[in-house]
Write an enzyme that holds these catalytic residues in place. Structure first.
Site, PDB file in Angstrom:
ATOM      1  N   GLY A 248      -9.676  13.627  25.614  1.00  0.00           N
ATOM      2  CA  GLY A 248      -9.662  14.725  24.632  1.00  0.00           C
ATOM      3  C   GLY A 248      -9.904  16.083  25.282  1.00  0.00           C
ATOM      4  O   GLY A 248      -9.188  17.050  25.018  1.00  0.00           O
TER       5      GLY A 248
ATOM      6  N   LYS B 161     -26.965  13.957  27.079  1.00  0.00           N
ATOM      7  CA  LYS B 161     -27.316  12.927  26.083  1.00  0.00           C
ATOM      8  C   LYS B 161     -28.832  12.890  25.916  1.00  0.00           C
ATOM      9  O   LYS B 161     -29.564  12.906  26.912  1.00  0.00           O
ATOM     10  CB  LYS B 161     -26.833  11.540  26.540  1.00  0.00           C
ATOM     11  CG  LYS B 161     -25.394  11.497  27.019  1.00  0.00           C
ATOM     12  CD  LYS B 161     -24.398  11.538  25.882  1.00  0.00           C
ATOM     13  CE  LYS B 161     -22.988  11.703  26.424  1.00  0.00           C
ATOM     14  NZ  LYS B 161     -21.961  11.880  25.423  1.00  0.00           N
TER      15      LYS B 161
HETATM   16  C1  LIG Z   1     -17.931  10.202  25.887  1.00  0.00           C
HETATM   17  S1  LIG Z   1     -16.772   9.619  27.028  1.00  0.00           S
HETATM   18  C2  LIG Z   1     -15.903  11.086  27.421  1.00  0.00           C
HETATM   19  C3  LIG Z   1     -14.926  11.514  26.369  1.00  0.00           C
HETATM   20  C4  LIG Z   1     -14.027  12.617  26.848  1.00  0.00           C
HETATM   21  N1  LIG Z   1     -14.734  13.873  27.010  1.00  0.00           N
HETATM   22  C5  LIG Z   1     -12.865  12.865  25.922  1.00  0.00           C
HETATM   23  O1  LIG Z   1     -12.716  13.983  25.448  1.00  0.00           O
HETATM   24  O2  LIG Z   1     -12.084  11.951  25.688  1.00  0.00           O
HETATM   25  C6  LIG Z   1     -17.737   9.344  28.439  1.00  0.00           C
HETATM   26  C7  LIG Z   1     -16.967   8.905  29.659  1.00  0.00           C
HETATM   27  O3  LIG Z   1     -17.815   9.047  30.797  1.00  0.00           O
HETATM   28  C8  LIG Z   1     -17.340   8.121  31.740  1.00  0.00           C
HETATM   29  N2  LIG Z   1     -18.308   7.955  32.839  1.00  0.00           N
HETATM   30  C9  LIG Z   1     -19.558   7.460  32.782  1.00  0.00           C
HETATM   31  N3  LIG Z   1     -20.092   7.443  34.019  1.00  0.00           N
HETATM   32  C10 LIG Z   1     -19.168   7.950  34.863  1.00  0.00           C
HETATM   33  C11 LIG Z   1     -19.130   8.191  36.268  1.00  0.00           C
HETATM   34  N4  LIG Z   1     -20.158   7.887  37.058  1.00  0.00           N
HETATM   35  N5  LIG Z   1     -18.013   8.741  36.789  1.00  0.00           N
HETATM   36  C12 LIG Z   1     -16.965   9.061  36.002  1.00  0.00           C
HETATM   37  N6  LIG Z   1     -16.945   8.841  34.674  1.00  0.00           N
HETATM   38  C13 LIG Z   1     -18.027   8.290  34.108  1.00  0.00           C
HETATM   39  C14 LIG Z   1     -17.110   6.869  30.913  1.00  0.00           C
HETATM   40  O4  LIG Z   1     -16.226   5.980  31.583  1.00  0.00           O
HETATM   41  C15 LIG Z   1     -16.518   7.449  29.629  1.00  0.00           C
HETATM   42  O5  LIG Z   1     -15.116   7.370  29.636  1.00  0.00           O
END
Ligand SMILES: C[S@@+](CC[C@H](N)C(=O)[O-])C[C@H]1O[C@@H](n2cnc3c(N)ncnc32)[C@H](O)[C@@H]1O
Length: 348
Positions: free
Chosen positions: A221, A304
Protein backbone atom coordinates in the site's frame (compact mmCIF):
# COMPACT_ATOMS: atom_id res chain seq x y z
CA UNK A 1 -36.38 29.74 29.56
CA UNK A 2 -32.88 29.56 28.05
CA UNK A 3 -31.70 25.94 28.02
CA UNK A 4 -28.05 26.61 27.37
CA UNK A 5 -25.20 28.54 28.97
CA UNK A 6 -21.43 28.96 28.68
CA UNK A 7 -19.34 26.62 30.83
CA UNK A 8 -17.88 28.12 34.02
CA UNK A 9 -14.28 27.46 32.88
CA UNK A 10 -12.34 26.93 29.66
CA UNK A 11 -13.63 23.74 28.20
CA UNK A 12 -12.82 21.59 25.16
CA UNK A 13 -13.96 18.24 23.91
CA UNK A 14 -10.92 16.13 23.11
CA UNK A 15 -11.00 13.08 20.84
CA UNK A 16 -8.52 10.23 20.75
CA UNK A 17 -8.49 6.83 19.11
CA UNK A 18 -10.47 4.13 20.96
CA UNK A 19 -8.74 3.07 24.22
CA UNK A 20 -6.16 5.88 23.99
CA UNK A 21 -7.83 8.94 25.56
CA UNK A 22 -6.10 8.11 28.84
CA UNK A 23 -2.76 8.98 27.20
CA UNK A 24 -4.16 12.15 25.63
CA UNK A 25 -5.36 13.28 29.07
CA UNK A 26 -1.91 12.57 30.54
CA UNK A 27 -0.32 14.74 27.85
CA UNK A 28 -2.83 17.57 28.23
CA UNK A 29 -2.33 17.54 32.01
CA UNK A 30 1.37 18.26 31.45
CA UNK A 31 0.27 21.43 29.62
CA UNK A 32 -2.64 22.40 31.86
CA UNK A 33 -1.72 21.13 35.35
CA UNK A 34 -5.18 21.86 36.82
CA UNK A 35 -6.95 19.83 34.12
CA UNK A 36 -10.11 17.96 34.99
CA UNK A 37 -11.20 15.34 32.49
CA UNK A 38 -14.61 13.75 32.22
CA UNK A 39 -15.24 10.85 29.87
CA UNK A 40 -18.05 11.35 27.38
CA UNK A 41 -17.26 8.13 25.52
CA UNK A 42 -15.17 5.50 27.26
CA UNK A 43 -11.44 6.16 26.82
CA UNK A 44 -12.12 7.97 23.54
CA UNK A 45 -13.96 11.30 23.94
CA UNK A 46 -13.28 13.50 26.97
CA UNK A 47 -14.42 16.84 28.28
CA UNK A 48 -11.27 18.76 29.20
CA UNK A 49 -11.67 21.65 31.66
CA UNK A 50 -9.07 24.10 32.93
CA UNK A 51 -8.92 27.50 34.60
CA UNK A 52 -6.34 28.60 31.97
CA UNK A 53 -7.96 31.07 29.58
CA UNK A 54 -9.04 29.62 26.23
CA UNK A 55 -6.44 31.45 24.15
CA UNK A 56 -3.49 30.39 26.33
CA UNK A 57 -4.81 26.83 26.72
CA UNK A 58 -5.04 26.52 22.94
CA UNK A 59 -1.61 28.05 22.37
CA UNK A 60 -0.09 25.48 24.72
CA UNK A 61 -1.88 22.65 22.90
CA UNK A 62 -0.71 23.82 19.51
CA UNK A 63 2.88 24.48 20.61
CA UNK A 64 3.30 21.01 22.03
CA UNK A 65 0.64 19.04 20.25
CA UNK A 66 -0.21 15.90 22.23
CA UNK A 67 0.53 12.66 20.41
CA UNK A 68 -2.78 11.05 21.32
CA UNK A 69 -5.10 14.04 20.99
CA UNK A 70 -6.59 13.73 17.53
CA UNK A 71 -8.94 16.68 17.68
CA UNK A 72 -10.25 19.36 20.02
CA UNK A 73 -13.31 21.51 19.79
CA UNK A 74 -14.07 24.42 22.10
CA UNK A 75 -17.16 24.26 24.27
CA UNK A 76 -18.76 27.70 24.38
CA UNK A 77 -22.29 26.64 25.23
CA UNK A 78 -23.57 23.63 27.13
CA UNK A 79 -27.26 22.92 26.89
CA UNK A 80 -30.08 20.56 27.63
CA UNK A 81 -30.73 18.03 24.89
CA UNK A 82 -34.13 16.45 24.36
CA UNK A 83 -32.98 14.42 21.33
CA UNK A 84 -36.25 15.46 19.65
CA UNK A 85 -36.90 17.96 16.86
CA UNK A 86 -37.33 20.71 19.46
CA UNK A 87 -33.52 20.76 19.87
CA UNK A 88 -33.37 22.63 16.56
CA UNK A 89 -34.93 25.68 18.22
CA UNK A 90 -32.14 25.68 20.80
CA UNK A 91 -29.41 25.25 18.18
CA UNK A 92 -30.95 28.03 16.09
CA UNK A 93 -31.09 30.34 19.11
CA UNK A 94 -27.37 29.81 19.79
CA UNK A 95 -26.44 30.26 16.13
CA UNK A 96 -28.40 33.52 15.99
CA UNK A 97 -26.34 34.94 18.87
CA UNK A 98 -23.09 34.44 16.93
CA UNK A 99 -21.09 37.63 16.40
CA UNK A 100 -17.99 36.39 14.55
CA UNK A 101 -19.34 35.49 11.11
CA UNK A 102 -18.96 37.94 8.21
CA UNK A 103 -20.73 37.81 4.84
CA UNK A 104 -18.94 35.39 2.52
CA UNK A 105 -17.22 33.46 5.34
CA UNK A 106 -17.18 29.72 4.74
CA UNK A 107 -18.83 27.91 7.62
CA UNK A 108 -18.81 24.16 8.24
CA UNK A 109 -21.09 22.47 10.74
CA UNK A 110 -19.63 19.31 12.28
CA UNK A 111 -22.11 17.35 14.35
CA UNK A 112 -21.25 14.21 16.29
CA UNK A 113 -23.77 11.99 18.00
CA UNK A 114 -22.93 9.58 20.80
CA UNK A 115 -23.02 6.00 19.50
CA UNK A 116 -25.74 3.81 21.00
CA UNK A 117 -28.08 6.72 21.77
CA UNK A 118 -31.22 7.38 19.77
CA UNK A 119 -31.91 10.83 18.36
CA UNK A 120 -34.95 11.96 16.35
CA UNK A 121 -32.62 13.52 13.80
CA UNK A 122 -29.36 12.79 12.05
CA UNK A 123 -26.13 14.76 12.22
CA UNK A 124 -26.75 15.79 8.63
CA UNK A 125 -30.30 16.83 9.60
CA UNK A 126 -28.85 19.44 11.97
CA UNK A 127 -26.70 20.86 9.20
CA UNK A 128 -29.68 20.93 6.83
CA UNK A 129 -31.69 22.97 9.34
CA UNK A 130 -28.93 25.37 10.37
CA UNK A 131 -27.28 26.10 7.02
CA UNK A 132 -30.20 28.13 5.54
CA UNK A 133 -30.53 30.05 8.78
CA UNK A 134 -26.83 31.00 8.74
CA UNK A 135 -27.01 31.99 5.10
CA UNK A 136 -30.01 34.20 5.71
CA UNK A 137 -28.77 35.87 8.88
CA UNK A 138 -25.04 36.24 8.18
CA UNK A 139 -24.66 35.78 4.42
CA UNK A 140 -22.11 33.01 4.99
CA UNK A 141 -21.35 30.16 2.62
CA UNK A 142 -22.02 26.67 4.01
CA UNK A 143 -19.15 24.30 3.21
CA UNK A 144 -17.91 20.90 4.28
CA UNK A 145 -14.16 21.40 3.78
CA UNK A 146 -11.79 24.39 3.73
CA UNK A 147 -13.94 26.39 6.12
CA UNK A 148 -13.08 29.71 7.76
CA UNK A 149 -15.17 28.69 10.75
CA UNK A 150 -16.33 25.38 12.13
CA UNK A 151 -19.39 25.03 14.31
CA UNK A 152 -18.72 21.91 16.37
CA UNK A 153 -21.70 20.31 18.03
CA UNK A 154 -21.30 17.23 20.17
CA UNK A 155 -24.54 15.51 21.18
CA UNK A 156 -24.51 13.50 24.38
CA UNK A 157 -27.43 11.75 26.06
CA UNK A 158 -29.10 14.74 27.67
CA UNK A 159 -26.56 17.49 27.09
CA UNK A 160 -25.00 19.07 24.05
CA UNK A 161 -21.76 20.99 23.66
CA UNK A 162 -21.45 23.80 21.13
CA UNK A 163 -18.40 25.75 20.03
CA UNK A 164 -17.15 27.83 17.11
CA UNK A 165 -13.51 27.92 16.03
CA UNK A 166 -11.10 28.23 13.16
CA UNK A 167 -10.32 24.74 11.83
CA UNK A 168 -6.60 25.19 12.61
CA UNK A 169 -7.56 25.52 16.28
CA UNK A 170 -9.17 22.06 16.26
CA UNK A 171 -5.86 20.23 15.48
CA UNK A 172 -7.69 18.67 12.51
CA UNK A 173 -10.28 20.15 10.19
CA UNK A 174 -12.12 16.82 10.01
CA UNK A 175 -15.00 16.25 12.39
CA UNK A 176 -13.47 14.63 15.46
CA UNK A 177 -10.18 14.30 13.52
CA UNK A 178 -11.70 11.34 11.66
CA UNK A 179 -10.04 11.92 8.31
CA UNK A 180 -11.52 9.78 5.56
CA UNK A 181 -10.03 8.72 2.26
CA UNK A 182 -11.92 7.08 -0.53
CA UNK A 183 -11.19 3.38 -0.96
CA UNK A 184 -9.89 2.96 -4.50
CA UNK A 185 -10.70 0.15 -6.84
CA UNK A 186 -7.88 -2.40 -6.57
CA UNK A 187 -6.36 -0.70 -3.52
CA UNK A 188 -3.64 -3.01 -2.23
CA UNK A 189 -4.01 -2.44 1.51
CA UNK A 190 -5.84 -0.25 3.99
CA UNK A 191 -2.37 0.59 5.34
CA UNK A 192 -2.15 3.06 2.46
CA UNK A 193 -4.53 5.33 4.40
CA UNK A 194 -1.94 5.62 7.19
CA UNK A 195 0.67 7.05 4.87
CA UNK A 196 -1.88 9.29 3.16
CA UNK A 197 -2.93 10.59 6.55
CA UNK A 198 0.71 11.11 7.61
CA UNK A 199 1.25 13.15 4.45
CA UNK A 200 -1.72 15.37 5.32
CA UNK A 201 -1.13 15.55 9.07
CA UNK A 202 2.57 16.39 8.79
CA UNK A 203 1.96 18.73 5.84
CA UNK A 204 4.26 16.79 3.56
CA UNK A 205 4.07 16.41 -0.19
CA UNK A 206 5.61 13.11 -1.15
CA UNK A 207 5.86 14.17 -4.78
CA UNK A 208 8.66 16.53 -3.68
CA UNK A 209 10.89 13.54 -2.86
CA UNK A 210 12.89 11.50 -5.37
CA UNK A 211 14.07 8.19 -3.96
CA UNK A 212 12.30 6.34 -1.18
CA UNK A 213 13.12 3.22 0.77
CA UNK A 214 10.07 1.35 2.13
CA UNK A 215 10.89 -1.05 4.99
CA UNK A 216 8.29 -3.73 5.64
CA UNK A 217 6.62 -2.87 2.35
CA UNK A 218 4.34 -5.86 1.69
CA UNK A 219 1.68 -6.14 0.45
CA UNK A 220 2.51 -2.70 -0.94
CA UNK A 221 0.00 0.00 0.00
CA UNK A 222 2.69 2.50 0.98
CA UNK A 223 4.90 1.59 -1.97
CA UNK A 224 1.94 2.06 -4.33
CA UNK A 225 1.30 5.56 -2.95
CA UNK A 226 4.94 6.59 -3.35
CA UNK A 227 5.01 5.20 -6.90
CA UNK A 228 1.83 7.17 -7.66
CA UNK A 229 3.61 10.28 -6.36
CA UNK A 230 6.34 9.65 -8.94
CA UNK A 231 9.15 8.43 -6.67
CA UNK A 232 11.73 5.72 -7.29
CA UNK A 233 10.96 3.18 -4.58
CA UNK A 234 13.12 0.45 -3.08
CA UNK A 235 10.67 -1.84 -1.29
CA UNK A 236 12.05 -4.36 1.21
CA UNK A 237 10.07 -7.22 2.68
CA UNK A 238 10.48 -11.00 2.75
CA UNK A 239 6.68 -11.21 2.29
CA UNK A 240 5.18 -11.00 -1.17
CA UNK A 241 4.52 -7.66 -2.80
CA UNK A 242 1.26 -7.34 -4.72
CA UNK A 243 1.69 -8.59 -8.32
CA UNK A 244 0.22 -5.37 -9.74
CA UNK A 245 3.33 -3.51 -8.52
CA UNK A 246 6.06 -5.86 -9.61
CA UNK A 247 6.48 -4.64 -13.17
CA UNK A 248 6.50 -0.95 -12.19
CA UNK A 249 9.57 0.63 -13.80
CA UNK A 250 10.27 2.85 -10.75
CA UNK A 251 10.25 -0.07 -8.30
CA UNK A 252 13.14 -2.12 -6.92
CA UNK A 253 11.85 -4.99 -4.81
CA UNK A 254 14.22 -6.75 -2.42
CA UNK A 255 12.37 -9.82 -1.15
CA UNK A 256 14.28 -10.26 2.09
CA UNK A 257 14.59 -9.02 5.61
CA UNK A 258 15.91 -5.53 6.19
CA UNK A 259 18.93 -6.98 8.02
CA UNK A 260 20.00 -8.76 4.84
CA UNK A 261 20.19 -5.78 2.52
CA UNK A 262 23.19 -3.68 1.63
CA UNK A 263 22.55 -0.44 -0.17
CA UNK A 264 24.80 2.45 -1.16
CA UNK A 265 25.20 5.31 1.30
CA UNK A 266 23.43 8.67 0.89
CA UNK A 267 20.94 7.40 -1.66
CA UNK A 268 17.44 8.08 -0.34
CA UNK A 269 15.68 11.30 0.60
CA UNK A 270 12.66 9.50 2.11
CA UNK A 271 12.47 6.50 4.42
CA UNK A 272 9.14 4.97 5.31
CA UNK A 273 8.81 2.04 7.66
CA UNK A 274 5.74 0.08 8.67
CA UNK A 275 7.48 -3.08 9.89
CA UNK A 276 5.68 -5.04 12.53
CA UNK A 277 7.37 -6.54 15.56
CA UNK A 278 9.07 -5.00 18.56
CA UNK A 279 9.63 -1.24 18.23
CA UNK A 280 13.17 -1.48 19.60
CA UNK A 281 14.05 -4.22 17.11
CA UNK A 282 12.46 -2.17 14.33
CA UNK A 283 14.49 0.87 15.40
CA UNK A 284 17.74 -1.13 15.29
CA UNK A 285 16.92 -2.43 11.82
CA UNK A 286 16.20 1.12 10.66
CA UNK A 287 19.43 2.29 12.31
CA UNK A 288 21.44 -0.09 10.09
CA UNK A 289 20.09 1.69 7.05
CA UNK A 290 20.44 5.29 8.24
CA UNK A 291 23.74 5.74 6.32
CA UNK A 292 21.77 5.10 3.10
CA UNK A 293 19.82 8.33 3.76
CA UNK A 294 20.91 11.68 2.44
CA UNK A 295 21.38 14.53 4.90
CA UNK A 296 18.01 16.12 5.62
CA UNK A 297 16.09 13.00 4.50
CA UNK A 298 12.62 12.56 5.96
CA UNK A 299 11.51 9.49 7.88
CA UNK A 300 7.93 8.35 8.48
CA UNK A 301 7.94 5.39 10.82
CA UNK A 302 5.14 3.43 12.47
CA UNK A 303 5.91 2.52 16.08
CA UNK A 304 3.85 -0.40 17.38
CA UNK A 305 2.72 0.03 20.97
CA UNK A 306 3.17 -3.54 22.13
CA UNK A 307 3.72 -2.89 25.81
CA UNK A 308 1.23 -0.10 26.48
CA UNK A 309 3.99 2.31 27.50
CA UNK A 310 3.75 4.64 24.55
CA UNK A 311 5.83 7.58 25.76
CA UNK A 312 8.65 5.34 26.96
CA UNK A 313 8.53 3.34 23.70
CA UNK A 314 8.85 6.44 21.52
CA UNK A 315 11.71 7.68 23.70
CA UNK A 316 13.56 4.38 23.34
CA UNK A 317 13.12 4.32 19.56
CA UNK A 318 14.48 7.86 19.25
CA UNK A 319 17.36 7.03 21.61
CA UNK A 320 18.44 4.17 19.33
CA UNK A 321 18.77 6.60 16.42
CA UNK A 322 20.49 9.12 18.69
CA UNK A 323 21.59 12.37 17.14
CA UNK A 324 21.34 10.99 13.60
CA UNK A 325 17.58 11.51 13.41
CA UNK A 326 15.93 14.69 14.60
CA UNK A 327 12.44 14.34 16.07
CA UNK A 328 9.85 16.49 14.31
CA UNK A 329 6.52 15.06 15.48
CA UNK A 330 4.74 11.97 16.72
CA UNK A 331 1.04 11.42 16.27
CA UNK A 332 -1.43 8.66 16.71
CA UNK A 333 -3.20 9.03 13.40
CA UNK A 334 -6.86 8.19 12.96
CA UNK A 335 -5.75 5.24 10.83
CA UNK A 336 -3.27 4.00 13.44
CA UNK A 337 -4.53 1.28 15.74
CA UNK A 338 -2.18 0.27 18.58
CA UNK A 339 0.62 2.33 17.12
CA UNK A 340 1.82 5.88 16.54
CA UNK A 341 3.50 7.50 13.56
CA UNK A 342 6.85 9.21 13.94
CA UNK A 343 8.08 12.01 11.70
CA UNK A 344 11.85 12.42 11.85
CA UNK A 345 14.56 14.02 9.77
CA UNK A 346 18.18 13.04 9.23
CA UNK A 347 20.56 15.65 10.58
CA UNK A 348 22.67 17.53 8.02
C1 LIG B 1 1.89 -3.90 8.46
S1 LIG B 1 2.76 -4.74 7.23
C2 LIG B 1 3.20 -3.43 6.16
C3 LIG B 1 2.08 -2.94 5.30
C4 LIG B 1 2.56 -2.01 4.22
N1 LIG B 1 2.99 -0.73 4.76
C5 LIG B 1 1.51 -1.73 3.18
O1 LIG B 1 1.16 -0.58 2.98
O2 LIG B 1 1.04 -2.67 2.54
C6 LIG B 1 4.25 -5.13 8.02
C7 LIG B 1 5.27 -5.81 7.14
O3 LIG B 1 6.53 -5.76 7.80
C8 LIG B 1 7.27 -6.85 7.31
N2 LIG B 1 8.47 -7.08 8.13
C9 LIG B 1 8.53 -7.45 9.42
N3 LIG B 1 9.83 -7.60 9.78
C10 LIG B 1 10.58 -7.30 8.70
C11 LIG B 1 11.98 -7.27 8.44
N4 LIG B 1 12.87 -7.60 9.38
N5 LIG B 1 12.40 -6.91 7.21
C12 LIG B 1 11.51 -6.57 6.25
N6 LIG B 1 10.17 -6.60 6.44
C13 LIG B 1 9.71 -6.96 7.64
C14 LIG B 1 6.26 -7.98 7.33
O4 LIG B 1 6.66 -9.03 6.47
C15 LIG B 1 4.98 -7.28 6.86
O5 LIG B 1 4.77 -7.48 5.49
Amino acid sequence: MQTFQPPAQTCFIGSANPHHAVYAVEEVRRLWPDLTAKELEENEIVLLTTSTDLESALTLLKQKEPMFLRHVQPVEQVGVLTRSQSDFETFAAIAQQETRFCPGDKVAIQVRRTPGITYDYTAFGVKEKLDPLLVEQFGVEPVVRDADWVISLYLGKDQFYWGVSHPADNLSDWSGGMIRFRQELGQISRAKFKLLEAETRFRLDFSQFHRAIDLGAAPGGWTSLLLERGLQVTAIDPAVLHPSLLSHPQLTYLARSVNHVNLPNQTFDLLVCDMNGSPQQMARLVERLLPTLKAGATGIVTVKLLHKKPFQTVKEVLAIWGKTMRFIAAKQLYHNRDEVTLYVQKED
